[in-house]
Design a protein around this motif. Structure first.
Motif, PDB file in Angstrom:
ATOM      1  N   PHE A  70      11.011 -12.006  -6.132  1.00  0.00           N
ATOM      2  CA  PHE A  70      11.141 -12.983  -5.049  1.00  0.00           C
ATOM      3  C   PHE A  70       9.941 -12.902  -4.105  1.00  0.00           C
ATOM      4  O   PHE A  70       9.379 -13.930  -3.684  1.00  0.00           O
ATOM      5  N   LEU A  71       9.545 -11.662  -3.762  1.00  0.00           N
ATOM      6  CA  LEU A  71       8.418 -11.467  -2.849  1.00  0.00           C
ATOM      7  C   LEU A  71       7.126 -12.040  -3.417  1.00  0.00           C
ATOM      8  O   LEU A  71       6.311 -12.611  -2.684  1.00  0.00           O
ATOM      9  N   ALA A  72       6.928 -11.883  -4.716  1.00  0.00           N
ATOM     10  CA  ALA A  72       5.705 -12.404  -5.330  1.00  0.00           C
ATOM     11  C   ALA A  72       5.613 -13.916  -5.148  1.00  0.00           C
ATOM     12  O   ALA A  72       4.541 -14.461  -4.863  1.00  0.00           O
ATOM     13  N   ARG A  73       6.746 -14.588  -5.282  1.00  0.00           N
ATOM     14  CA  ARG A  73       6.731 -16.052  -5.183  1.00  0.00           C
ATOM     15  C   ARG A  73       6.587 -16.527  -3.739  1.00  0.00           C
ATOM     16  O   ARG A  73       5.829 -17.456  -3.455  1.00  0.00           O
ATOM     17  N   ILE A  74       7.330 -15.898  -2.808  1.00  0.00           N
ATOM     18  CA  ILE A  74       7.216 -16.388  -1.432  1.00  0.00           C
ATOM     19  C   ILE A  74       5.886 -15.967  -0.803  1.00  0.00           C
ATOM     20  O   ILE A  74       5.382 -16.657   0.085  1.00  0.00           O
ATOM     21  N   SER A  75       5.308 -14.857  -1.263  1.00  0.00           N
ATOM     22  CA  SER A  75       3.986 -14.479  -0.749  1.00  0.00           C
ATOM     23  C   SER A  75       2.956 -15.545  -1.105  1.00  0.00           C
ATOM     24  O   SER A  75       2.116 -15.928  -0.279  1.00  0.00           O
ATOM     25  N   ASN A  76       3.023 -16.022  -2.351  1.00  0.00           N
ATOM     26  CA  ASN A  76       2.121 -17.105  -2.757  1.00  0.00           C
ATOM     27  C   ASN A  76       2.365 -18.365  -1.921  1.00  0.00           C
ATOM     28  O   ASN A  76       1.429 -19.053  -1.527  1.00  0.00           O
ATOM     29  N   ALA A  77       3.638 -18.645  -1.658  1.00  0.00           N
ATOM     30  CA  ALA A  77       3.973 -19.841  -0.889  1.00  0.00           C
ATOM     31  C   ALA A  77       3.454 -19.745   0.542  1.00  0.00           C
ATOM     32  O   ALA A  77       2.871 -20.700   1.078  1.00  0.00           O
ATOM     33  N   PHE A  78       3.643 -18.586   1.181  1.00  0.00           N
ATOM     34  CA  PHE A  78       3.155 -18.428   2.549  1.00  0.00           C
ATOM     35  C   PHE A  78       1.627 -18.424   2.601  1.00  0.00           C
ATOM     36  O   PHE A  78       1.031 -18.886   3.577  1.00  0.00           O
ATOM     37  N   HIS A  79       0.999 -17.901   1.550  1.00  0.00           N
ATOM     38  CA  HIS A  79      -0.464 -17.945   1.493  1.00  0.00           C
ATOM     39  C   HIS A  79      -0.948 -19.391   1.477  1.00  0.00           C
ATOM     40  O   HIS A  79      -1.908 -19.745   2.177  1.00  0.00           O
ATOM     41  N   GLU A  80      -0.280 -20.234   0.706  1.00  0.00           N
ATOM     42  CA  GLU A  80      -0.664 -21.641   0.658  1.00  0.00           C
ATOM     43  C   GLU A  80      -0.435 -22.313   2.009  1.00  0.00           C
ATOM     44  O   GLU A  80      -1.244 -23.134   2.451  1.00  0.00           O
ATOM     45  N   LEU A  81       0.664 -21.974   2.668  1.00  0.00           N
ATOM     46  CA  LEU A  81       0.919 -22.531   3.994  1.00  0.00           C
ATOM     47  C   LEU A  81      -0.155 -22.103   4.988  1.00  0.00           C
ATOM     48  O   LEU A  81      -0.628 -22.899   5.803  1.00  0.00           O
ATOM     49  N   ALA A  82      -0.534 -20.814   4.918  1.00  0.00           N
ATOM     50  CA  ALA A  82      -1.568 -20.296   5.820  1.00  0.00           C
ATOM     51  C   ALA A  82      -2.891 -21.015   5.598  1.00  0.00           C
ATOM     52  O   ALA A  82      -3.613 -21.352   6.552  1.00  0.00           O
ATOM     53  N   GLU A  83      -3.227 -21.251   4.326  1.00  0.00           N
ATOM     54  CA  GLU A  83      -4.455 -21.969   4.008  1.00  0.00           C
ATOM     55  C   GLU A  83      -4.418 -23.390   4.542  1.00  0.00           C
ATOM     56  O   GLU A  83      -5.412 -23.918   5.047  1.00  0.00           O
ATOM     57  N   ALA A  84      -3.263 -24.041   4.426  1.00  0.00           N
ATOM     58  CA  ALA A  84      -3.137 -25.412   4.920  1.00  0.00           C
ATOM     59  C   ALA A  84      -3.344 -25.466   6.429  1.00  0.00           C
ATOM     60  O   ALA A  84      -4.044 -26.348   6.949  1.00  0.00           O
ATOM     61  N   LYS A 132      -9.981  -6.537  17.933  1.00  0.00           N
ATOM     62  CA  LYS A 132      -8.786  -6.694  17.112  1.00  0.00           C
ATOM     63  C   LYS A 132      -9.165  -7.170  15.717  1.00  0.00           C
ATOM     64  O   LYS A 132     -10.005  -8.057  15.555  1.00  0.00           O
ATOM     65  N   LEU A 133      -8.574  -6.578  14.699  1.00  0.00           N
ATOM     66  CA  LEU A 133      -8.828  -6.983  13.321  1.00  0.00           C
ATOM     67  C   LEU A 133      -7.974  -8.209  13.017  1.00  0.00           C
ATOM     68  O   LEU A 133      -6.814  -8.089  12.641  1.00  0.00           O
ATOM     69  N   VAL A 134      -8.563  -9.378  13.209  1.00  0.00           N
ATOM     70  CA  VAL A 134      -7.802 -10.609  13.039  1.00  0.00           C
ATOM     71  C   VAL A 134      -7.461 -10.826  11.573  1.00  0.00           C
ATOM     72  O   VAL A 134      -8.152 -10.346  10.673  1.00  0.00           O
ATOM     73  N   ASN A 135      -6.368 -11.538  11.340  1.00  0.00           N
ATOM     74  CA  ASN A 135      -5.973 -11.904   9.987  1.00  0.00           C
ATOM     75  C   ASN A 135      -6.843 -13.074   9.544  1.00  0.00           C
ATOM     76  O   ASN A 135      -6.667 -14.204   9.989  1.00  0.00           O
ATOM     77  N   LEU A 136      -7.794 -12.805   8.666  1.00  0.00           N
ATOM     78  CA  LEU A 136      -8.765 -13.823   8.278  1.00  0.00           C
ATOM     79  C   LEU A 136      -8.148 -14.932   7.445  1.00  0.00           C
ATOM     80  O   LEU A 136      -8.692 -16.038   7.375  1.00  0.00           O
ATOM     81  N   ASP A 137      -7.027 -14.664   6.806  1.00  0.00           N
ATOM     82  CA  ASP A 137      -6.365 -15.696   6.005  1.00  0.00           C
ATOM     83  C   ASP A 137      -5.723 -16.771   6.870  1.00  0.00           C
ATOM     84  O   ASP A 137      -5.680 -17.939   6.488  1.00  0.00           O
ATOM     85  N   THR A 138      -5.224 -16.363   8.022  1.00  0.00           N
ATOM     86  CA  THR A 138      -4.459 -17.298   8.840  1.00  0.00           C
ATOM     87  C   THR A 138      -5.185 -17.742  10.100  1.00  0.00           C
ATOM     88  O   THR A 138      -4.731 -18.661  10.779  1.00  0.00           O
ATOM     89  N   SER A 139      -6.293 -17.115  10.443  1.00  0.00           N
ATOM     90  CA  SER A 139      -7.025 -17.493  11.651  1.00  0.00           C
ATOM     91  C   SER A 139      -8.074 -18.542  11.324  1.00  0.00           C
ATOM     92  O   SER A 139      -8.292 -18.889  10.161  1.00  0.00           O
ATOM     93  N   ASP A 140      -8.755 -19.030  12.359  1.00  0.00           N
ATOM     94  CA  ASP A 140      -9.834 -19.992  12.151  1.00  0.00           C
ATOM     95  C   ASP A 140     -11.197 -19.313  12.091  1.00  0.00           C
ATOM     96  O   ASP A 140     -12.234 -19.992  12.133  1.00  0.00           O
ATOM     97  N   VAL A 141     -11.227 -17.988  11.980  1.00  0.00           N
ATOM     98  CA  VAL A 141     -12.491 -17.255  11.897  1.00  0.00           C
ATOM     99  C   VAL A 141     -13.140 -17.496  10.530  1.00  0.00           C
ATOM    100  O   VAL A 141     -12.506 -17.325   9.491  1.00  0.00           O
ATOM    101  N   ASP A 142     -14.407 -17.917  10.549  1.00  0.00           N
ATOM    102  CA  ASP A 142     -15.137 -18.174   9.305  1.00  0.00           C
ATOM    103  C   ASP A 142     -15.823 -16.916   8.787  1.00  0.00           C
ATOM    104  O   ASP A 142     -15.803 -16.640   7.583  1.00  0.00           O
ATOM    105  N   VAL A 143     -16.465 -16.173   9.693  1.00  0.00           N
ATOM    106  CA  VAL A 143     -17.182 -14.952   9.312  1.00  0.00           C
ATOM    107  C   VAL A 143     -16.944 -13.912  10.390  1.00  0.00           C
ATOM    108  O   VAL A 143     -16.991 -14.215  11.583  1.00  0.00           O
ATOM    109  N   GLY A 144     -16.681 -12.688   9.970  1.00  0.00           N
ATOM    110  CA  GLY A 144     -16.568 -11.582  10.907  1.00  0.00           C
ATOM    111  C   GLY A 144     -17.626 -10.532  10.607  1.00  0.00           C
ATOM    112  O   GLY A 144     -18.161 -10.471   9.496  1.00  0.00           O
TER     113      GLY A 144
END
Length: 312
Positions: A70-84, A132-144
């Motif tokens: 279950f975690l494998a599937r919802i992790s992929n789903a939340f990753h797609e949401l974060a990217e959107a 702070k180590l920002v979450n690069l997947d979900t933030s608007d940071v392009d390069v750190g």
């Protein structure tokens, strides 16, 4: 999609975060709630799903067989949401968001921004100066740009510069220095939050275990640098921190002995995100500036190897 209405999204977020991060505490920190709230959300999600997702053990939560699938599937789903969500924030690719530590922004980047603007007038930089180590997947940071070993989970890292440390002080304070041991006679200004200590350099020059004469301790490296510039003490600095002050002559390097700390400066970015032309241009420019800064440092403070016979 109707089945999704039977489970609260907050519960699924708690399940995904706890499964990915491995603990209630880490999930709570990411979600901005208490560990107890995360635990309650997981219990509600399990009740709504009618399936047990985690086993409660003395070591914490362990996913059940079903939970792992279950975690494998919802992790992929939340990753797609974060990217959107992130893509919505990056509507204007002419604006590049850069995440750097405040000391790097103040002591290295800000002095050079005019040169970036001259080379790339079509790119506007937005500087997010934070430790702070920002979450690069979900933030608007392009390069750190981060300092460390280059091993951070969930990011792509590229080496930029190996960190080296060396003593710096005002020109007047340096007048009486003849050999490395003379450093111990001077007052020292210290960064209390530094990832390394004076022992890194003292060991290299045969003074392992010696104690520097601490005058002041600060919680920010930029303040330590200002104290050194004003003649309050000798500081153990590194290239990107002290390079500009050395080039300007407000600080000198009494000995050209530079010692690697084991850390380095790294570019970091989200591994799943497409790298824009602006991000590539920024990284090329930073590399060029780092190379030029090291060239100037080598001119002002030529690198030497420690020789106990001549410098001890």
């Amino acid at each position: 999609m109707r089945d999704l209405n039977t489970v609260h999204l907050n519960g699924l977020r708690a399940v995904e975060a706890a499964g990915r991060l491995g603990s209630l505490a880490a999930a709570a920190d990411e979600l901005g709630v208490t560990p107890g709230a995360v635990s309650q959300q997981i219990a509600k999600a399990e009740a709504q799903l009618g399936r047990v997702l985690f086993e409660r053990t003395p070591r914490g939560l362990l996913p059940t067989d079903f939970g792992e699938r279950f975690l494998a599937r919802i992790s992929n789903a939340f990753h797609e949401l974060a990217e959107a969500v992130a893509s919505a924030r990056r509507r204007d690719e002419s604006v590049l968001t850069i995440s750097v530590a405040p000391v790097f922004a103040a002591r290295w980047l800000v002095y050079r921004l005019n040169r970036f603007a001259e080379r790339h007038p079509d790119i506007r930089l937005r500087i997010d100066a934070t430790t702070k180590l920002v979450n690069l997947d979900t933030s608007d940071v392009d390069v750190g740009i981060r300092v460390g070993t280059g091993e951070w989970p969930g990011v792509k890292s590229e080496p930029l510069l190996q960190q080296e440390v060396f003593p710096v002080c005002s020109p007047a304070m340096a007048e009486g220095l003849r050999k490395p041991a003379d450093i111990l006679k001077l007052p020292a200004v210290i960064d209390g939050h530094s990832m390394f200590s004076w022992e890194v350099w003292l060991r290299e020059v045969g003074l392992s275990g010696a104690e520097v004469n601490v005058r002041h301790t600060f919680n920010e490296a930029s303040l330590v640098l200002d104290a050194a510039i004003s003649g309050q003490g000798v500081m153990l600095a590194w290239q990107t921190l002290a390079g500009f002050a050395i080039a300007q002559g407000s600080l000198v390097v009494p000995f050209g002995i530079r010692v690697p700390t084991g850390f380095g400066h790294y570019f970091v970015s989200a591994p799943s995100r497409r790298e824009s032309k602006a991000a590539k241009a920024f990284k090329r420019w930073v590399r060029d500036e780092v190379e030029e800064g090291m060239r100037l440092l080598d001119i002002k403070a030529p690198r030497v190897r420690f020789d106990a016979a001549t410098m001890g």
